[in-house]
Scaffold this active site. Sequence first.
Site, PDB file in Angstrom:
ATOM      1  CG  PHE A 127      -1.887   1.198   1.153  1.00  0.00           C
ATOM      2  CD1 PHE A 127      -3.015   1.148   0.339  1.00  0.00           C
ATOM      3  CD2 PHE A 127      -1.647   2.373   1.856  1.00  0.00           C
ATOM      4  CE1 PHE A 127      -3.880   2.240   0.236  1.00  0.00           C
ATOM      5  CE2 PHE A 127      -2.508   3.469   1.758  1.00  0.00           C
ATOM      6  CZ  PHE A 127      -3.632   3.397   0.945  1.00  0.00           C
ATOM      7  CG  ASP A 213       5.608   3.683   1.752  1.00  0.00           C
ATOM      8  OD1 ASP A 213       5.621   4.286   2.846  1.00  0.00           O
ATOM      9  OD2 ASP A 213       4.572   3.545   1.073  1.00  0.00           O
ATOM     10  CE  LYS A 242      -0.142   5.522   7.710  1.00  0.00           C
ATOM     11  NZ  LYS A 242      -1.527   5.584   8.070  1.00  0.00           N
TER      12      LYS A 242
END
Length: 385
Positions: A127, A213, A242
């Site tokens: 993702f 990532d 995040k």
Amino acid sequence: MSYLMSNYAPLEVTFIKGEGCYLTDTKGDQYLDGLSGVSVVGLGHCHKDITTAIQTQAGELLHTSNWYHIQHQEALAEKLCQLSNMDNAFFANSGAEANEAAIKIARLHGHANNIENPIILTANQSFHGRTMATLSATGNPKVQSGFAPLVSEFIHVDFNNIDAIKIHANNANVVAVMLEPIQGESGVIIPADDYLNQVQAICQTNDWLLILDEVQTGIGRTGKLFAYEYNDITPDVLTLAKGLGNGVPIGACLAKGKAAKLFQPGSHGSTFGGNPLVCKVALTVLEIIEKDNILNNVIQMGEYLLLSFKSRLKNSDKVVEIRGKGLMLAIELNQDCSSLLNAALNKKLLLNITGQSIRLLPPLIITKTEADIIINTVCELIDAV
Ligand SMILES: Cc1ncc(COP(=O)(O)O)c(C=O)c1O
């Protein structure tokens, strides 16, 4: 009737206050946050130093523009580069945007080598975000469904399978490999210990960029500031978001070596990216992680949760696998467990269900008290499923 678009399906609860590991809803009920806003609020809700940083910065300067130097942005870039062994940074507002920057760097790398249609290898079940390029990079047909035509030149390979990458070594159009060190959204999928080392070796042999990532794994989530530190490697490109802002929107794309020289004035930008407010907050986040020895807590509490789950659930015929690194944990069941989302909410615990796995991403500051509540509640939920 709601005036919001229907792209989310929120649970029937509205939180109006947060403190540490706990959230309070409109009825005054308290919930233990076992998800941290999906790996965002690592230092807990309304951490007093972060609240002070926001308040102070709001009184000094919120926004200018990247047309001028921004003190906190330069300080944050320096701090992140020192901590990650990278050379420079670009700031965005989210994980997807950080990954967009990484994808653009990979394409520039290809064009610098006269490759007209540069290809990036990404993983099945990965993702990387919801923008057109990042959903095309994402290895999940559900995320892509309805949005064709996708951005081309991504080839999806099996995660944790080094041969699946090696077979592309003779494809002259490949320019980069983009991976999550641990796949988060697909249920905390942890590759073999030396997988990233092997991927990096292939990248170096073929002049491919290694893009990691770390939007979900970064900023202490796995017990290291960056998950790739477990492999003693440095990627060419690293993306973060995040936990970096603990709730204020920030994304970062860091680059090293040749990858760090590809963006030139005009190549890329963002109006809000790296403004004084979010950079001040991110600097404060990094200070707190260091000052309060947060990584140590992540390792201790992560091990405690993992070992406790393994011991408590060892005889459960419903459990397929228990996975965890630091405070990124999943318990995979042999059956659909989507009903547990509301069942957990009724027990005042926030968690996530991904496929047949219960996923936990508690704040990095949890103590044994909160860990025990999570263990007891999750075990009760599994018993009752
Ligand atoms: C690994 C990874 N990359 C990228 C993203 C996208 O981040 P954002 O939602 O901030 O765009 C996420 C979000 O869950 C993620 O887990």
